[in-house]
Write a protein that holds these residues in place. Structure first.
Motif, PDB file in Angstrom:
ATOM      1  N   LEU A 187      18.634  31.487 -32.380  1.00  0.00           N
ATOM      2  CA  LEU A 187      17.717  30.584 -31.707  1.00  0.00           C
ATOM      3  C   LEU A 187      17.753  29.217 -32.381  1.00  0.00           C
ATOM      4  O   LEU A 187      18.247  29.081 -33.509  1.00  0.00           O
ATOM      5  CB  LEU A 187      16.290  31.140 -31.742  1.00  0.00           C
ATOM      6  N   THR A 188      17.217  28.226 -31.697  1.00  0.00           N
ATOM      7  CA  THR A 188      17.178  26.871 -32.237  1.00  0.00           C
ATOM      8  C   THR A 188      15.779  26.302 -32.100  1.00  0.00           C
ATOM      9  O   THR A 188      15.132  26.459 -31.059  1.00  0.00           O
ATOM     10  CB  THR A 188      18.166  25.952 -31.492  1.00  0.00           C
ATOM     11  N   VAL A 189      15.294  25.658 -33.151  1.00  0.00           N
ATOM     12  CA  VAL A 189      14.010  24.989 -33.113  1.00  0.00           C
ATOM     13  C   VAL A 189      14.230  23.516 -33.454  1.00  0.00           C
ATOM     14  O   VAL A 189      14.987  23.183 -34.380  1.00  0.00           O
ATOM     15  CB  VAL A 189      12.992  25.641 -34.085  1.00  0.00           C
ATOM     16  N   CYS A 190      13.619  22.646 -32.669  1.00  0.00           N
ATOM     17  CA  CYS A 190      13.756  21.201 -32.857  1.00  0.00           C
ATOM     18  C   CYS A 190      12.372  20.562 -32.848  1.00  0.00           C
ATOM     19  O   CYS A 190      11.500  20.979 -32.085  1.00  0.00           O
ATOM     20  CB  CYS A 190      14.594  20.573 -31.746  1.00  0.00           C
ATOM     21  N   GLY A 191      12.191  19.535 -33.664  1.00  0.00           N
ATOM     22  CA  GLY A 191      10.911  18.849 -33.683  1.00  0.00           C
ATOM     23  C   GLY A 191      11.057  17.409 -34.118  1.00  0.00           C
ATOM     24  O   GLY A 191      12.062  17.029 -34.738  1.00  0.00           O
ATOM     25  N   ARG A 192      10.034  16.601 -33.802  1.00  0.00           N
ATOM     26  CA  ARG A 192      10.095  15.183 -34.100  1.00  0.00           C
ATOM     27  C   ARG A 192       8.678  14.597 -34.168  1.00  0.00           C
ATOM     28  O   ARG A 192       7.741  15.212 -33.645  1.00  0.00           O
ATOM     29  CB  ARG A 192      10.865  14.436 -33.014  1.00  0.00           C
ATOM     30  N   VAL A 193       8.551  13.453 -34.781  1.00  0.00           N
ATOM     31  CA  VAL A 193       7.281  12.731 -34.788  1.00  0.00           C
ATOM     32  C   VAL A 193       7.036  12.179 -33.393  1.00  0.00           C
ATOM     33  O   VAL A 193       7.899  11.501 -32.818  1.00  0.00           O
ATOM     34  CB  VAL A 193       7.293  11.593 -35.819  1.00  0.00           C
ATOM     35  N   ASP A 194       5.878  12.460 -32.859  1.00  0.00           N
ATOM     36  CA  ASP A 194       5.502  11.962 -31.530  1.00  0.00           C
ATOM     37  C   ASP A 194       4.837  10.599 -31.638  1.00  0.00           C
ATOM     38  O   ASP A 194       5.183   9.664 -30.922  1.00  0.00           O
ATOM     39  CB  ASP A 194       4.574  12.967 -30.840  1.00  0.00           C
ATOM     40  N   ARG A 195       3.881  10.489 -32.576  1.00  0.00           N
ATOM     41  CA  ARG A 195       3.224   9.192 -32.789  1.00  0.00           C
ATOM     42  C   ARG A 195       2.494   9.232 -34.128  1.00  0.00           C
ATOM     43  O   ARG A 195       2.248  10.290 -34.683  1.00  0.00           O
ATOM     44  CB  ARG A 195       2.243   8.886 -31.655  1.00  0.00           C
ATOM     45  N   ILE A 196       2.142   8.045 -34.594  1.00  0.00           N
ATOM     46  CA  ILE A 196       1.452   7.893 -35.878  1.00  0.00           C
ATOM     47  C   ILE A 196       0.193   7.066 -35.660  1.00  0.00           C
ATOM     48  O   ILE A 196       0.245   6.006 -35.022  1.00  0.00           O
ATOM     49  CB  ILE A 196       2.357   7.212 -36.922  1.00  0.00           C
ATOM     50  N   ILE A 217       3.109  15.580 -34.168  1.00  0.00           N
ATOM     51  CA  ILE A 217       4.469  16.119 -34.080  1.00  0.00           C
ATOM     52  C   ILE A 217       4.566  17.084 -32.905  1.00  0.00           C
ATOM     53  O   ILE A 217       3.618  17.829 -32.619  1.00  0.00           O
ATOM     54  CB  ILE A 217       4.842  16.841 -35.397  1.00  0.00           C
ATOM     55  N   THR A 218       5.720  17.093 -32.237  1.00  0.00           N
ATOM     56  CA  THR A 218       6.000  18.068 -31.189  1.00  0.00           C
ATOM     57  C   THR A 218       7.295  18.798 -31.527  1.00  0.00           C
ATOM     58  O   THR A 218       8.189  18.239 -32.180  1.00  0.00           O
ATOM     59  CB  THR A 218       6.124  17.395 -29.814  1.00  0.00           C
ATOM     60  N   ALA A 219       7.417  20.047 -31.059  1.00  0.00           N
ATOM     61  CA  ALA A 219       8.605  20.849 -31.351  1.00  0.00           C
ATOM     62  C   ALA A 219       8.794  21.906 -30.277  1.00  0.00           C
ATOM     63  O   ALA A 219       7.843  22.286 -29.582  1.00  0.00           O
ATOM     64  CB  ALA A 219       8.484  21.504 -32.725  1.00  0.00           C
ATOM     65  N   GLU A 220      10.043  22.387 -30.151  1.00  0.00           N
ATOM     66  CA  GLU A 220      10.370  23.421 -29.175  1.00  0.00           C
ATOM     67  C   GLU A 220      11.282  24.468 -29.798  1.00  0.00           C
ATOM     68  O   GLU A 220      12.110  24.149 -30.657  1.00  0.00           O
ATOM     69  CB  GLU A 220      11.095  22.827 -27.960  1.00  0.00           C
TER      70      GLU A 220
END
Length: 238
Positions: A195-204, A211-214
């Motif tokens: 499986l793969t999980v990815c995430g990133r900063v959405d806003r500050i 943060i959001t991730a899938e």
């Protein structure tokens, strides 16, 4: 807020990390935004240094993961459990004299190992990391079974929570704690599948990092997603 801080030392990926099956991962790492002085400036969290490990620690941790899988899956005669119990007690007696405080033992600081050498963390590995986010790959093992072939719902927040801390690190944000983590379960998450999980900063927003991730399977189908809030520690906060 959660009781666990998730700043991370240099990624395992930067040391030529390997998957738990031994195949090499050649990750893409961008440390341009990392704040090298963050421990001195934010909160009272001590600096986490990379552990220097010998050749046996990694195989030992993997053997312990396999034992965890077996402990929740074997159906053996009671005498076999008796023998296993005796051996487990021997192992406890062997290791007990070396019990060490936090930041001294290698577990959690062996950055070149899956899950940084911690049995608590999922043995996933970084594929890419940088200011724009993080991608990791791995699988849920038999130990993580919830029922009917699916991963236990409680281990998905653990995966996401660890990811959030790494995202904050590579985004160059201050030392932070998890204040909020919401997980949406979209499909059944299988065991023993890559499986793969990815995430990133959405806003500050000031001290807050959203943060959001899938989490997706090999076909790209969405299994779960999350939104989290990391809050910067104040100077007096541990």
């Amino acid at each position: 807020m959660s009781e666990r801080v998730k700043p991370v030392p240099d990624s395992a990926a930067e040391s030529g990390a390997q998957r738990s099956n031994g195949t090499a991962i050649r990750p893409r790492i961008d440390r341009s935004a990392v704040d090298e002085d963050r421990y001195e400036k934010h909160g009272g969290f001590p600096k986490v240094s990379r552990a220097r490990i010998g050749s046996n620690f990694g195989p030992f941790v993997e053997a312990m993961r396999t034992l965890q899988d077996l402990a929740v899956s074997v159906d053996a005669p009671d005498e076999v459990f008796g023998e296993a119990l005796a051996k487990a007690r021997e192992l406890i007696d062997l290791l007990e004299p070396y019990r060490a405080p936090e930041l001294q033992g290698p577990a959690g600081r062996a950055v070149e190992l899956p899950g940084r050498g911690s049995l608590l963390l999922l043995p996933w590995q970084v594929v890419s990391a940088g200011p724009d986010g993080i991608t990791m790959t791995g699988e849920f093992r038999r130990f993580h079974l919830g029922g009917n072939g699916a991963a236990h719902g409680g281990v998905l927040p653990l995966l996401f929570d660890d990811l959030l801390g790494m995202i904050v690190h590579y985004a160059g944000r201050p030392i932070s704690r998890t204040a909020y983590l919401h997980v949406n379960y979209r499909k059944v998450t299988p065991l023993e599948r890559t499986l793969t999980v990815c995430g990133r900063v959405d806003r500050i927003e000031g001290r807050k990092t959203f943060i959001t991730a899938e989490l997706r399977d090999e076909q790209g189908d969405l299994l779960a997603d999350c939104e989290g809030l990391m809050v910067q520690l104040l100077p007096w906060q541990p």
